[in-house]
Motif scaffolding. Structure first.
Motif, short mmCIF file in Angstrom:
data_model
loop_
_atom_site.label_atom_id
_atom_site.label_comp_id
_atom_site.label_asym_id
_atom_site.label_seq_id
_atom_site.Cartn_x
_atom_site.Cartn_y
_atom_site.Cartn_z
N LEU A 22 0.81 -1.22 0.00
CA LEU A 22 0.00 0.00 0.00
C LEU A 22 0.85 1.27 0.00
O LEU A 22 0.49 2.26 -0.64
CB LEU A 22 -0.93 0.01 1.22
CG LEU A 22 -2.14 -0.93 1.19
CD1 LEU A 22 -2.91 -0.82 2.50
CD2 LEU A 22 -3.05 -0.62 0.01
N ASP A 23 1.99 1.22 0.71
CA ASP A 23 2.80 2.43 0.80
C ASP A 23 3.49 2.80 -0.51
O ASP A 23 4.05 3.89 -0.64
CB ASP A 23 3.85 2.31 1.91
CG ASP A 23 4.77 1.12 1.73
OD1 ASP A 23 4.55 0.32 0.80
OD2 ASP A 23 5.73 0.99 2.52
N VAL A 125 -5.44 3.16 -5.88
CA VAL A 125 -5.16 2.02 -5.00
C VAL A 125 -6.45 1.20 -4.93
O VAL A 125 -7.26 1.37 -4.02
CB VAL A 125 -4.73 2.49 -3.60
CG1 VAL A 125 -4.33 1.29 -2.73
CG2 VAL A 125 -3.57 3.48 -3.68
N PRO A 126 -6.67 0.33 -5.91
CA PRO A 126 -7.93 -0.43 -5.97
C PRO A 126 -8.00 -1.47 -4.86
O PRO A 126 -6.99 -2.10 -4.52
CB PRO A 126 -7.87 -1.09 -7.35
CG PRO A 126 -6.42 -1.17 -7.67
CD PRO A 126 -5.79 0.04 -7.05
N THR A 127 -9.21 -1.66 -4.32
CA THR A 127 -9.38 -2.58 -3.19
C THR A 127 -10.33 -3.73 -3.51
O THR A 127 -10.74 -4.46 -2.61
CB THR A 127 -9.91 -1.81 -1.96
OG1 THR A 127 -11.14 -1.16 -2.30
CG2 THR A 127 -8.89 -0.78 -1.50
N THR A 128 -10.69 -3.89 -4.78
CA THR A 128 -11.50 -5.02 -5.21
C THR A 128 -10.83 -5.67 -6.42
O THR A 128 -10.02 -5.04 -7.11
CB THR A 128 -12.92 -4.59 -5.61
OG1 THR A 128 -12.85 -3.76 -6.79
CG2 THR A 128 -13.61 -3.82 -4.49
N VAL A 129 -11.18 -6.92 -6.68
CA VAL A 129 -10.66 -7.60 -7.87
C VAL A 129 -11.05 -6.83 -9.12
O VAL A 129 -10.23 -6.60 -10.02
CB VAL A 129 -11.16 -9.05 -7.94
CG1 VAL A 129 -10.75 -9.70 -9.27
CG2 VAL A 129 -10.61 -9.87 -6.77
N GLY A 160 0.06 6.15 -11.58
CA GLY A 160 0.42 4.79 -11.22
C GLY A 160 -0.75 4.10 -10.54
O GLY A 160 -1.73 4.74 -10.13
N VAL A 161 -0.65 2.77 -10.43
CA VAL A 161 -1.68 1.96 -9.79
C VAL A 161 -0.99 0.97 -8.85
O VAL A 161 0.02 0.35 -9.23
CB VAL A 161 -2.52 1.18 -10.83
CG1 VAL A 161 -3.57 0.31 -10.14
CG2 VAL A 161 -3.18 2.15 -11.81
N VAL A 162 -1.52 0.82 -7.64
CA VAL A 162 -0.98 -0.11 -6.66
C VAL A 162 -2.06 -1.12 -6.28
O VAL A 162 -3.10 -0.75 -5.73
CB VAL A 162 -0.50 0.62 -5.39
CG1 VAL A 162 0.01 -0.39 -4.36
CG2 VAL A 162 0.58 1.63 -5.73
N CYS A 163 -1.82 -2.38 -6.58
CA CYS A 163 -2.77 -3.45 -6.28
C CYS A 163 -2.19 -4.31 -5.15
O CYS A 163 -1.30 -5.14 -5.39
CB CYS A 163 -3.03 -4.32 -7.50
SG CYS A 163 -3.72 -3.44 -8.91
N ASP A 164 -2.67 -4.10 -3.93
CA ASP A 164 -2.21 -4.88 -2.79
C ASP A 164 -3.20 -6.02 -2.57
O ASP A 164 -4.33 -5.81 -2.11
CB ASP A 164 -2.13 -3.99 -1.54
CG ASP A 164 -1.42 -4.67 -0.39
OD1 ASP A 164 -1.50 -5.91 -0.29
OD2 ASP A 164 -0.78 -3.98 0.42
#
Length: 357
Positions: A22-23, A125-129, A160-164
């Motif tokens: 996430l960071d 920062v997407p939080t779903t599939v 940018g995109v961050v997929c945790d």
């Protein structure tokens, strides 16, 4: 997945996929950013708080901006409220937007970023599939109107995109399954290995912590990255990503957005397969494979919720239509999507009828 994977969307932006990342949102912001509008769903602060903490630790001022959940967020009124908040805090072109949430949040936040001062940076920062494999990648933004979904929008490439993948631990199973519709779509239009992986172990495909799901997410992001890099503004190639969406969006609208997007897209893909079967481009085995793969992970493959006339009226306003001519994406064999223009209404009606069986 032994460590984070970076997918390059051409030279447009990067997508980082991993666990505990996430960071990484901070490092994707351009130099010179002073303050950040943090757009997130109301009542959803676990991951947003973690991202906000990382931003503040980096010395940035964070303006928290909770918005309604689901499609209720994607309205002109909500967008205007965010514009006002940015205006009150004197956001400049060197400030930024960060979206933490599902696809509706990334759509909305991207649109707000695209339109504020004609464009400021945005990091998703997407939080779903669903948001990881589709909405957050590639720069499409949009809000809805009473006349249709995503009719107002802009192309605005994120910084940018961050997929945790760890955030999927708290995602309701029904939402995880719905997001797999976009993953399966990638298998039908471009990467059949996706279908093979789902067919080999549907249970692992729906487990948030499985290496199978991690591979599926990365594969689908790569499908979209390749398409978007070749066609940012949807001249044609990018239209293949709308496989299943023409009817799917119509289903969502006639049901007042009470159905999950992925569920509607699954129905739309079966419709498109039935349509291709009736126009001679989809054989019986490929048609059956749509129902078997989608059904194996718990996605709907039949539909009786609206009349053909109601759905056709909405499809006629689809953003892919040109000059009153309905255009849909169908398959001409596996992994070979093509455009079908102006199909006969009798064929459309027959494909719709087949959804009920």
């Amino acid at each position: 997945m032994s460590g984070p994977v970076t997918v390059h969307v051409g030279e447009l932006h990067d997508v980082v996929v991993g666990r505990g990342v996430l960071d990484r949102a901070v490092e994707m912001l351009p130099d010179g950013v002073r303050q950040v509008l943090l757009v997130r769903p109301e009542g959803f602060d676990r991951y947003a708080a973690a991202v906000a903490g990382a931003l503040e630790e980096a010395g940035l001022v964070v303006l928290d901006a909770p918005v309604p959940d689901a499609e209720a967020a994607k309205t002109a009124a909500v967008a205007a409220g965010l514009w006002s908040a940015m205006g009150e805090r004197a956001f400049t072109r060197t400030d930024a937007v960060v979206a933490v949430g599902g696809g509706t949040v990334t759509d909305l936040a991207g649109f707000v970023a695209a339109t504020w001062l004609r464009g400021v940076p945005v990091v998703h920062v997407p939080t779903t599939v669903l948001a990881m494999v589709d909405a957050a990648v590639g720069g499409k933004t949009g809000i809805n109107t009473p006349e249709g979904k995503n009719l107002v929008g802009a192309f605005h490439t994120p910084a940018g995109v961050v997929c945790d993948l760890d955030v999927l631990a708290t995602l309701p199973r029904a939402d995880l399954v719905a997001g797999l519709a976009e993953v399966v779509k990638g298998g039908f239009i471009a990467d059949p290995t996706i279908l093979d992986l789902v067919e080999a172990d549907p249970t692992a495909a729906t487990a948030w912590d499985s290496p199978v799901l991690a591979e599926l997410v990365v594969r689908k992001i790569r499908v979209k990255a390749e398409v978007v890099a070749a066609d940012l503004r949807e001249a044609f190639r990018r239209e293949i990503l709308n496989y299943g969406h023409t009817l799917g969006h119509a289903v969502e609208q006639v049901e007042g957005y009470r159905r999950r997007h992925g569920e509607a897209v699954a129905i739309g893909m079966v419709f498109a397969a039935e349509l291709g079967h009736r126009t001679g481009t989809v054989d019986a085995a490929l048609l059956a494979r749509h129902r078997s793969v989608l059904g194996s992970v718990g996605l709907p493959t039949t539909y009786e919720g609206a009349s053909f006339e109601d759905l056709l009226a909405v499809m006629a306003r689809d953003k892919k239509s040109r000059g009153g001519t309905l255009r849909l994406v169908v398959l001409d064999g596996l992994a070979n999507p093509v455009r079908l223009e102006g199909p006969d209404e009798k064929v459309l009606r027959a494909a719709h009828a087949a959804l009920a069986s």
